[in-house]
Design a protein around this motif. Structure first.
Motif, PDB file in Angstrom:
ATOM      1  N   ARG C 195       0.862  -1.184   0.000  1.00  0.00           N
ATOM      2  CA  ARG C 195       0.000   0.000   0.000  1.00  0.00           C
ATOM      3  C   ARG C 195       0.891   1.225   0.000  1.00  0.00           C
ATOM      4  NH1 ARG C 195      -3.605   2.986   4.590  1.00  0.00           N
ATOM      5  NH2 ARG C 195      -4.855   4.206   3.124  1.00  0.00           N
ATOM      6  N   TYR C 196       0.804   2.002  -1.109  1.00  0.00           N
ATOM      7  CA  TYR C 196       1.706   3.166  -1.237  1.00  0.00           C
ATOM      8  C   TYR C 196       1.167   4.122  -2.285  1.00  0.00           C
ATOM      9  CZ  TYR C 196       5.670   6.077  -2.437  1.00  0.00           C
ATOM     10  OH  TYR C 196       6.465   7.152  -2.678  1.00  0.00           O
ATOM     11  N   GLU C 243     -17.516  -6.559  13.166  1.00  0.00           N
ATOM     12  CA  GLU C 243     -16.571  -5.853  14.023  1.00  0.00           C
ATOM     13  C   GLU C 243     -15.376  -6.727  14.371  1.00  0.00           C
ATOM     14  OE1 GLU C 243     -18.501  -3.447  16.968  1.00  0.00           O
ATOM     15  OE2 GLU C 243     -16.755  -3.622  18.293  1.00  0.00           O
ATOM     16  N   GLY C 244     -14.225  -6.123  14.265  1.00  0.00           N
ATOM     17  CA  GLY C 244     -13.000  -6.843  14.603  1.00  0.00           C
ATOM     18  C   GLY C 244     -12.473  -7.724  13.487  1.00  0.00           C
ATOM     19  N   ALA C 245     -13.165  -7.756  12.374  1.00  0.00           N
ATOM     20  CA  ALA C 245     -12.748  -8.680  11.319  1.00  0.00           C
ATOM     21  C   ALA C 245     -11.617  -8.128  10.463  1.00  0.00           C
ATOM     22  CB  ALA C 245     -13.938  -9.025  10.444  1.00  0.00           C
ATOM     23  N   TRP C 246     -11.496  -6.810  10.377  1.00  0.00           N
ATOM     24  CA  TRP C 246     -10.545  -6.222   9.420  1.00  0.00           C
ATOM     25  C   TRP C 246      -9.601  -5.247  10.090  1.00  0.00           C
ATOM     26  CZ3 TRP C 246     -10.983  -8.824   5.106  1.00  0.00           C
ATOM     27  CH2 TRP C 246     -12.229  -9.396   4.788  1.00  0.00           C
ATOM     28  N   THR C 247      -8.354  -5.328   9.686  1.00  0.00           N
ATOM     29  CA  THR C 247      -7.349  -4.373  10.147  1.00  0.00           C
ATOM     30  C   THR C 247      -6.785  -3.659   8.935  1.00  0.00           C
ATOM     31  OG1 THR C 247      -6.782  -5.941  11.892  1.00  0.00           O
ATOM     32  CG2 THR C 247      -5.247  -4.111  11.506  1.00  0.00           C
ATOM     33  N   GLU C 248      -6.653  -2.337   9.046  1.00  0.00           N
ATOM     34  CA  GLU C 248      -6.167  -1.573   7.908  1.00  0.00           C
ATOM     35  C   GLU C 248      -4.655  -1.642   7.821  1.00  0.00           C
ATOM     36  OE1 GLU C 248      -7.513   2.476   7.784  1.00  0.00           O
ATOM     37  OE2 GLU C 248      -7.100   2.646   5.643  1.00  0.00           O
ATOM     38  N   MET C 249      -4.143  -1.831   6.599  1.00  0.00           N
ATOM     39  CA  MET C 249      -2.702  -1.729   6.347  1.00  0.00           C
ATOM     40  C   MET C 249      -2.317  -0.253   6.498  1.00  0.00           C
ATOM     41  SD  MET C 249      -0.995  -4.519   4.974  1.00  0.00           S
ATOM     42  CE  MET C 249       0.112  -3.849   3.709  1.00  0.00           C
ATOM     43  N   PRO C 250      -1.220   0.021   7.162  1.00  0.00           N
ATOM     44  CA  PRO C 250      -0.824   1.425   7.285  1.00  0.00           C
ATOM     45  C   PRO C 250      -0.428   2.026   5.942  1.00  0.00           C
ATOM     46  CG  PRO C 250       0.361   0.030   8.861  1.00  0.00           C
ATOM     47  CD  PRO C 250      -0.327  -0.881   7.908  1.00  0.00           C
ATOM     48  N   GLU C 251      -0.454   3.326   5.869  1.00  0.00           N
ATOM     49  CA  GLU C 251       0.069   4.067   4.723  1.00  0.00           C
ATOM     50  C   GLU C 251       1.520   3.655   4.517  1.00  0.00           C
ATOM     51  OE1 GLU C 251      -1.719   6.604   2.890  1.00  0.00           O
ATOM     52  OE2 GLU C 251       0.036   6.309   1.603  1.00  0.00           O
TER      53      GLU C 251
END
Lengths: 273, 273, 273, 273
Positions: C195-196, C243-251
């Motif tokens: 992710r960029y 809820e709690g299913a997804w975590t965002e990839m950082p920038e």
């Protein structure tokens, strides 16, 4: 083409020319040099009891997706068809094989004067089935007539009644030879094949010799060692010039192909009660 | 096929078999029985100076939209092509005719070993043109080389330089006969045609006899009376067995077709400076 | 979307809305209500080491063949993509995922000003790979740059070098923010995700929480009991409001997804030597 | 959308957003952001009395051929439609407009429970017309019922009888509100439009204000000066937020659009004798 036997990779049947039972002429059949590349379809049994159908209006040789999935499908029963359109639109819903519940159906040939008798034929389709007709071909109509006349319970009789009905309607409309056909249909377990025409000059249909006999005849053909003893192929024309590999179905005959035992019998259209 | 002359309905050129200059064999060319129905395209001039192109991957005979629009297009200049794919994908952007600004381009044949020399050829395309290449064929690459070498100003010379360049690159990669071609290209006013191959055994190319002479020869052919005197047809193979109608382009030759005066000359590839 | 884990029926991932991890919004992604249905593709690993790709220009929801084969494909690793075209033709060869040997590649985003820098980017593709480029998109070009800069040996580094190169060329052409991307790529064993964006405001990318934790959180969701513990999903947007299913990839980050252990790290473009 | 008036370039109606009567929302209608891009079609009158139809299953914005021919078609009467499929296959023969001889027909909406009443509806189609039905939609069936009940001679009455018949059959099958529709149909001279639903909550339909009045209201909108005084547009939703440009057709109404004089009247379904 109808294959049944050991699970086989679809690509091995459709696209592996060298050292295979199906040679270069299959490429022709599949569309590269075919007279009429009006659509192509394969149907096969795998997950679940309902067969899947991959159908297209592209010439088969150009359909990259077909090549891709053929390399991933391993199945014990495969139908493959190239369509020669006879008046109805070239569209996926008019490509063979047709499917209804667990049954597949392919038809080479035509119902002559179909445009003029279509209404009468469609009115004879069972009301509960009418809405399931998705295309507009004579072939699909014949399928639904066979379903109406008992394909599930008595395939030989149902097709004899369907053909008898079409001939009766056709002749009432002044069509001398209403039906020209070879047909293959299956419920996923057995495959029934038919060769018949009103004019008694039917398109050809061949079935393969027992694989064990073929192996003895041609020990050099590699693929024969990869095919199981229950392999059965039914084709429109001999797909490879391999002596002793193909036997022609007689004029006006039908057969059932199933594990262990085959059965050829005469085909007599009968007007349904 | 390249047509120029009086405005004509595209359907009359493509699909009117009886009593027409183009007979049943055109149906073959257009896809019904063609060896390789790998796409079809027509380009024509009408509204504005930029030609329109209708291209498809369907066999032409099955393309209902093509039939529909052919009955509505009246044009003085039409290109029609059936593609025989030689390794690159069958997709609309790889169908002929190719277009750049007001120019159209069709090519029958191939650049051998293209996969291995494509990069070197594409690097010679003018940077300002590189981004306009939309497909991946040898034919389109040859077009863009011709554009790079001056197609707008000197069509004969530009194509000679493009072919000379491809032959030089090909031979440097060990390809003995890099180029096989017949080419037709137009700016909407004049049409240039080329027949050449590295092996000096080129695919055929024919142009039509003057219509007034044809009318005297064949007063019974109806369509000849509907075509104007400036009618010019250039075709890969004689499209109708009409004696005196077609003259073959010589091996290694080129010609310009324009109102009033034609011009055939030898074709000599030249490595560009 | 990238799935890896226990073999799963593709239809369960793509088309089973109720009681599934992927709900109605996937139908949107798959084309019924999508903003830009410019093609769809799936790639998966099964027979052999080379993945198969089924790609199409139809909206996914209308592609009957896709529905058919999704019910027959059981695979431990599946990529699925819907394309938003940014200037290059909509054709199968421009649909994702792209494939080279055993690798698959998907890219959401764009390389800005691609039309003007395409030539320079393509000239940097390794000559041995150049002829394998089948389409005309920025996404495929980025893939082939990554292959050129060592994707097989060092995926993180290769993509950093590819992006660094594109940014350098872009800025030399006056393009301020050349790269916007989320990328997923796999060799059939591990999957790398990125992710960029040059402007530091990247499109979103999410990965799924461990299934065992999800099961404890949501015991009522049936499909979670059918998915194995090694299930990993990486998606552009959370596909279900669980809820709690997804975590965002950082920038500006990258990660590798493989059995047992994941790994997230910062992503720094690097101009290749 | 139905256009009639001075000959106009199709591209000006379909694809010219700025300074045009049709703005960005038409792009939506034409497929870029449409809710359901299940096919697109245009029909127009030009050469000969029979209209041509260009129909496709692609989203309109991606159909390059559509863009090409739209720039070449100049016509006084154009129908354009985007399909929202309601259960029958997405294929060209199921795209609107439908054509029979010199008539075109477009329908937004559906006949509810069609799968169960299709047989009864099709049996009421005149036997001489039955074989001309090429697709499988409720819309085409409604068209052929209208033809059966006298569309050629009395369009208002024929559609009233067709709708009355469908409602009678539907209700006999327990379908409370069988018909939802806006319809446009034309013979190339006049265009008839209908707005009706069994539940008295019909989809919207608008017609354009007289161009001369619009010009006075909005002198700054350039295209209005290029459109003739006989311009009539009938659309599903106002295509541009131009005050005073659109008038809504009342619930349960019908109208005829022809040069010089329009005519709006109530619409009352009638069960045919």
């Amino acid at each position: 083409m109808a294959y049944s036997g050991e699970p086989i990779l679809a690509a091995d049947l459709l696209f592996r020319p060298t050292h295979s039972l199906i040679d270069q002429s299959l490429h022709s059949r599949m569309g590269a040099t075919t007279t009429n590349g009006d659509g192509f379809g394969i149907g096969w049994y795998g997950e679940g009891s309902t067969p899947a159908v991959f159908k297209s209006v592209e010439p088969a040789w150009n359909d990259e997706n077909l090549h891709e999935i053929a390399g991933q499908i391993r199945t014990p029963l495969l139908f493959a068809h190239v369509r020669a359109a006879t008046g109805t639109p070239v569209q996926r819903s008019n490509s063979h094989p047709f499917r209804h519940e667990d049954w597949l159906w392919m038809h080479n040939g035509s119902l002559r004067g179909f445009h003029d008798i279509k209404r009468e034929l469609m009115m004879a389709v069972d009301p509960s089935l009418y809405g399931d007709v998705r295309g507009s071909t004579d072939s699909e109509t014949l399928f639904f007539l066979a379903l109406t006349f008992g394909l599930h319970d008595d395939p030989f009789g149902a097709v004899e009644r369907a053909v008898g009905f079409v001939e009766a309607v056709g002749r009432a409309h002044g069509i001398e030879h209403p039906v020209q056909m070879t047909v293959a249909t299956t419920d996923g377990e057995s495959t029934w094949v038919f060769r018949y025409s009103s004019e008694q000059a039917s398109r050809t249909l061949f079935y393969s010799t027992e694989i064990s006999a073929l192996r003895r005849l041609h020990p050099e053909v590699e693929v024969l060692h990869r095919l199981g003893d229950e392999t059965r192929l039914v084709v429109s024309e001999p797909l490879r010039d391999l002596e002793g590999a193909w036997t022609e179905m007689p004029e006006a005959s039908a057969a059932v192909v199933r594990a262990g035992h085959d059965d050829i019998r005469p085909f007599h259209p009968a007007v349904p009660a």
